[in-house]
Design a protein around this motif. Structure first.
Motif, PDB file in Angstrom:
ATOM      1  N   THR A 142      10.170  53.893  50.851  1.00 50.39           N
ATOM      2  CA  THR A 142      11.321  53.408  51.601  1.00 50.39           C
ATOM      3  C   THR A 142      12.139  52.527  50.674  1.00 50.39           C
ATOM      4  O   THR A 142      11.607  51.880  49.774  1.00 50.39           O
ATOM      5  N   ARG A 143      13.445  52.491  50.910  1.00 52.19           N
ATOM      6  CA  ARG A 143      14.332  51.866  49.933  1.00 52.19           C
ATOM      7  C   ARG A 143      15.382  50.979  50.601  1.00 52.19           C
ATOM      8  O   ARG A 143      15.928  51.336  51.645  1.00 52.19           O
ATOM      9  N   ILE A 144      15.639  49.852  49.963  1.00 49.43           N
ATOM     10  CA  ILE A 144      16.730  48.956  50.358  1.00 49.43           C
ATOM     11  C   ILE A 144      17.615  48.795  49.139  1.00 49.43           C
ATOM     12  O   ILE A 144      17.143  48.427  48.061  1.00 49.43           O
ATOM     13  N   ILE A 145      18.901  49.080  49.309  1.00 47.74           N
ATOM     14  CA  ILE A 145      19.853  48.944  48.205  1.00 47.74           C
ATOM     15  C   ILE A 145      20.928  47.952  48.614  1.00 47.74           C
ATOM     16  O   ILE A 145      21.575  48.115  49.655  1.00 47.74           O
ATOM     17  N   ASN A 146      21.079  46.915  47.806  1.00 47.25           N
ATOM     18  CA  ASN A 146      22.127  45.924  48.030  1.00 47.25           C
ATOM     19  C   ASN A 146      23.273  46.212  47.066  1.00 47.25           C
ATOM     20  O   ASN A 146      23.081  46.198  45.848  1.00 47.25           O
ATOM     21  N   VAL A 147      24.444  46.483  47.617  1.00 45.19           N
ATOM     22  CA  VAL A 147      25.599  46.798  46.777  1.00 45.19           C
ATOM     23  C   VAL A 147      26.179  45.494  46.254  1.00 45.19           C
ATOM     24  O   VAL A 147      26.803  44.727  46.989  1.00 45.19           O
ATOM     25  N   SER A 148      25.943  45.240  44.985  1.00 43.68           N
ATOM     26  CA  SER A 148      26.366  44.017  44.334  1.00 43.68           C
ATOM     27  C   SER A 148      27.588  44.287  43.460  1.00 43.68           C
ATOM     28  O   SER A 148      28.403  45.151  43.767  1.00 43.68           O
ATOM     29  N   SER A 149      27.695  43.562  42.351  1.00 44.73           N
ATOM     30  CA  SER A 149      28.848  43.707  41.467  1.00 44.73           C
ATOM     31  C   SER A 149      28.527  43.077  40.123  1.00 44.73           C
ATOM     32  O   SER A 149      27.786  42.083  40.054  1.00 44.73           O
ATOM     33  N   GLY A 150      29.114  43.630  39.076  1.00 48.73           N
ATOM     34  CA  GLY A 150      29.009  42.996  37.769  1.00 48.73           C
ATOM     35  C   GLY A 150      29.615  41.609  37.773  1.00 48.73           C
ATOM     36  O   GLY A 150      29.283  40.775  36.921  1.00 48.73           O
ATOM     37  N   ALA A 151      30.497  41.343  38.743  1.00 50.05           N
ATOM     38  CA  ALA A 151      31.085  40.005  38.861  1.00 50.05           C
ATOM     39  C   ALA A 151      30.026  38.959  39.146  1.00 50.05           C
ATOM     40  O   ALA A 151      30.228  37.765  38.886  1.00 50.05           O
ATOM     41  N   GLY A 152      28.881  39.394  39.682  1.00 50.83           N
ATOM     42  CA  GLY A 152      27.802  38.463  39.972  1.00 50.83           C
ATOM     43  C   GLY A 152      26.794  38.315  38.857  1.00 50.83           C
ATOM     44  O   GLY A 152      25.857  37.518  38.977  1.00 50.83           O
ATOM     45  N   ALA A 153      26.961  39.082  37.784  1.00 48.65           N
ATOM     46  CA  ALA A 153      26.030  38.993  36.650  1.00 48.65           C
ATOM     47  C   ALA A 153      26.336  37.737  35.846  1.00 48.65           C
ATOM     48  O   ALA A 153      27.451  37.556  35.350  1.00 48.65           O
ATOM     49  N   LEU A 154      25.358  36.875  35.697  1.00 45.92           N
ATOM     50  CA  LEU A 154      25.599  35.589  35.044  1.00 45.92           C
ATOM     51  C   LEU A 154      26.040  35.752  33.592  1.00 45.92           C
ATOM     52  O   LEU A 154      26.866  34.982  33.090  1.00 45.92           O
ATOM     53  N   GLY A 155      25.504  36.752  32.922  1.00 45.01           N
ATOM     54  CA  GLY A 155      25.857  36.947  31.522  1.00 45.01           C
ATOM     55  C   GLY A 155      27.281  37.407  31.318  1.00 45.01           C
ATOM     56  O   GLY A 155      27.855  37.236  30.233  1.00 45.01           O
ATOM     57  N   GLU A 156      27.883  37.999  32.356  1.00 46.12           N
ATOM     58  CA  GLU A 156      29.247  38.500  32.269  1.00 46.12           C
ATOM     59  C   GLU A 156      30.260  37.568  32.935  1.00 46.12           C
ATOM     60  O   GLU A 156      31.464  37.730  32.774  1.00 46.12           O
ATOM     61  N   MET A 157      29.772  36.592  33.688  1.00 43.08           N
ATOM     62  CA  MET A 157      30.654  35.810  34.550  1.00 43.08           C
ATOM     63  C   MET A 157      31.538  34.846  33.772  1.00 43.08           C
ATOM     64  O   MET A 157      31.089  34.204  32.823  1.00 43.08           O
ATOM     65  N   GLN A 158      32.818  34.786  34.222  1.00 42.69           N
ATOM     66  CA  GLN A 158      33.744  33.801  33.685  1.00 42.69           C
ATOM     67  C   GLN A 158      34.414  33.066  34.847  1.00 42.69           C
ATOM     68  O   GLN A 158      33.754  32.253  35.492  1.00 42.69           O
ATOM     69  N   THR A 159      35.659  33.360  35.147  1.00 38.75           N
ATOM     70  CA  THR A 159      36.332  32.642  36.231  1.00 38.75           C
ATOM     71  C   THR A 159      36.808  33.556  37.352  1.00 38.75           C
ATOM     72  O   THR A 159      37.390  33.082  38.326  1.00 38.75           O
ATOM     73  N   TYR A 160      36.554  34.857  37.253  1.00 37.41           N
ATOM     74  CA  TYR A 160      37.059  35.806  38.238  1.00 37.41           C
ATOM     75  C   TYR A 160      36.489  35.539  39.630  1.00 37.41           C
ATOM     76  O   TYR A 160      35.289  35.371  39.803  1.00 37.41           O
ATOM     77  N   ALA A 161      37.362  35.510  40.625  1.00 39.14           N
ATOM     78  CA  ALA A 161      37.003  35.504  42.049  1.00 39.14           C
ATOM     79  C   ALA A 161      35.739  34.696  42.330  1.00 39.14           C
ATOM     80  O   ALA A 161      34.684  35.258  42.626  1.00 39.14           O
ATOM     81  N   PRO A 162      35.825  33.373  42.239  1.00 40.68           N
ATOM     82  CA  PRO A 162      34.596  32.570  42.322  1.00 40.68           C
ATOM     83  C   PRO A 162      33.788  32.749  43.596  1.00 40.68           C
ATOM     84  O   PRO A 162      32.552  32.809  43.536  1.00 40.68           O
ATOM     85  N   ALA A 163      34.428  32.829  44.739  1.00 38.52           N
ATOM     86  CA  ALA A 163      33.669  32.987  45.990  1.00 38.52           C
ATOM     87  C   ALA A 163      32.928  34.317  45.994  1.00 38.52           C
ATOM     88  O   ALA A 163      31.729  34.381  46.307  1.00 38.52           O
ATOM     89  N   TYR A 164      33.620  35.368  45.644  1.00 39.13           N
ATOM     90  CA  TYR A 164      33.013  36.703  45.602  1.00 39.13           C
ATOM     91  C   TYR A 164      31.912  36.752  44.552  1.00 39.13           C
ATOM     92  O   TYR A 164      30.804  37.238  44.813  1.00 39.13           O
ATOM     93  N   SER A 165      32.204  36.251  43.355  1.00 40.41           N
ATOM     94  CA  SER A 165      31.229  36.313  42.264  1.00 40.41           C
ATOM     95  C   SER A 165      29.963  35.540  42.595  1.00 40.41           C
ATOM     96  O   SER A 165      28.839  36.028  42.389  1.00 40.41           O
ATOM     97  N   VAL A 166      30.118  34.322  43.104  1.00 44.15           N
ATOM     98  CA  VAL A 166      28.954  33.516  43.475  1.00 44.15           C
ATOM     99  C   VAL A 166      28.140  34.209  44.564  1.00 44.15           C
ATOM    100  O   VAL A 166      26.902  34.210  44.540  1.00 44.15           O
ATOM    101  N   SER A 167      28.833  34.838  45.516  1.00 45.20           N
ATOM    102  CA  SER A 167      28.115  35.518  46.599  1.00 45.20           C
ATOM    103  C   SER A 167      27.317  36.702  46.071  1.00 45.20           C
ATOM    104  O   SER A 167      26.205  36.980  46.545  1.00 45.20           O
ATOM    105  N   LYS A 168      27.840  37.408  45.075  1.00 46.59           N
ATOM    106  CA  LYS A 168      27.112  38.547  44.529  1.00 46.59           C
ATOM    107  C   LYS A 168      25.929  38.096  43.668  1.00 46.59           C
ATOM    108  O   LYS A 168      24.896  38.766  43.618  1.00 46.59           O
ATOM    109  N   THR A 169      26.068  36.957  42.984  1.00 47.49           N
ATOM    110  CA  THR A 169      24.914  36.386  42.291  1.00 47.49           C
ATOM    111  C   THR A 169      23.814  36.054  43.297  1.00 47.49           C
ATOM    112  O   THR A 169      22.630  36.340  43.069  1.00 47.49           O
TER     113      THR A 169
END
Length: 239
Positions: A142-169
């Protein structure tokens, strides 16, 4: 009436965009798909489109920000199916308007966290009993998939869309927590890339078909032993 399909999948936010395309591809792969949508008219229309194409699709009204709505959705699901094989937490919002975290409105952050993080937790909790009843659990998992974003990857994160990015992290942390708590379930995060949807915009580099590809792979063909990881283009990426 309970579905007779041996494989079932629930996708939140499935009335359009990546969620709808995932539902379409899974239906094509032989799943009975449950189209979760907050908007009744759009959700019904999306499910009907799939039915008209010859697939089994059922609309379930589901507002991931509302615990009562989620519980009611689980009750509705119980009348339509006796188990769940795949849960895809896709519903999300992106309301940032170019501001950095220096000017971030706390209410905007609250909305992002409620929808993108808390919603995924609550939906998973309420639908877990159906995942545990899956007859396919020992064979394909059985599988659970959470659709995230590269915006939430700490190694890639800069200043883009802070609310969205933090939520995806935070959603990625949710993935790790559930993967640890559910040893019999494959729980993963996926970055679909920059996709041409209402959220991604017309200038995005990927089609919805491309955005859905790795999500569908995680739901079907990926080894069930792969869990607690972050994926893009069927390859593990850094958190």
């Amino acid at each position: 009436m309970t579905t007779q399909h041996p494989k079932t999948a629930l996708i939140t936010g499935a009335n359009k965009g990546i969620g709808f395309e995932v539902a379409r591809q899974l239906a094509k792969r032989g799943f009975a798909v449950f189209v979760g949508s907050r908007d009744m008219a759009k959700g019904r229309a999306a499910a009907q489109t799939l039915c008209d194409a010859g697939y089994e699709a059922t609309f379930i009204q589901l507002d991931v920000t509302d615990p009562v709505s989620i519980r009611q959705a689980a009750g509705t699901f119980s009348q339509k199916a006796d188990h769940l094989d795949v849960l895809i937490n896709n519903a999300a919002i992106l309301e940032d308007h170019g501001e950095t975290i220096v000017k971030l409105n706390p209410e905007l952050l609250d909305r992002a966290l409620t929808t993108n993080v808390k919603g995924a937790i609550m939906v998973t909790q309420d639908f877990l009993p159906f995942l545990e009843k899956s007859p396919n659990r020992d064979q394909i998992g059985t599988r659970i998939i959470n659709v995230s974003s590269g915006a939430g990857a700490l190694g890639e994160m800069q200043t883009y869309a802070p609310a969205y990015s933090v939520s995806k992290t935070a959603l990625n942390a949710v993935t790790r927590q559930f993967a640890g708590a559910l040893p019999g379930v494959a729980v993963n995060s996926v970055c679909p890339g920059w996709v041409r949807t209402d959220m991604g915009g017309k200038g995005a580099s990927r089609s919805v078909e491309q955005g859905a590809e790795t999500i569908v792979w995680l739901a079907t063909d990926a080894p069930a032993t792969e869990t607690g990881k972050f994926w893009r283009d069927r390859k593990e990426i850094a958190w």
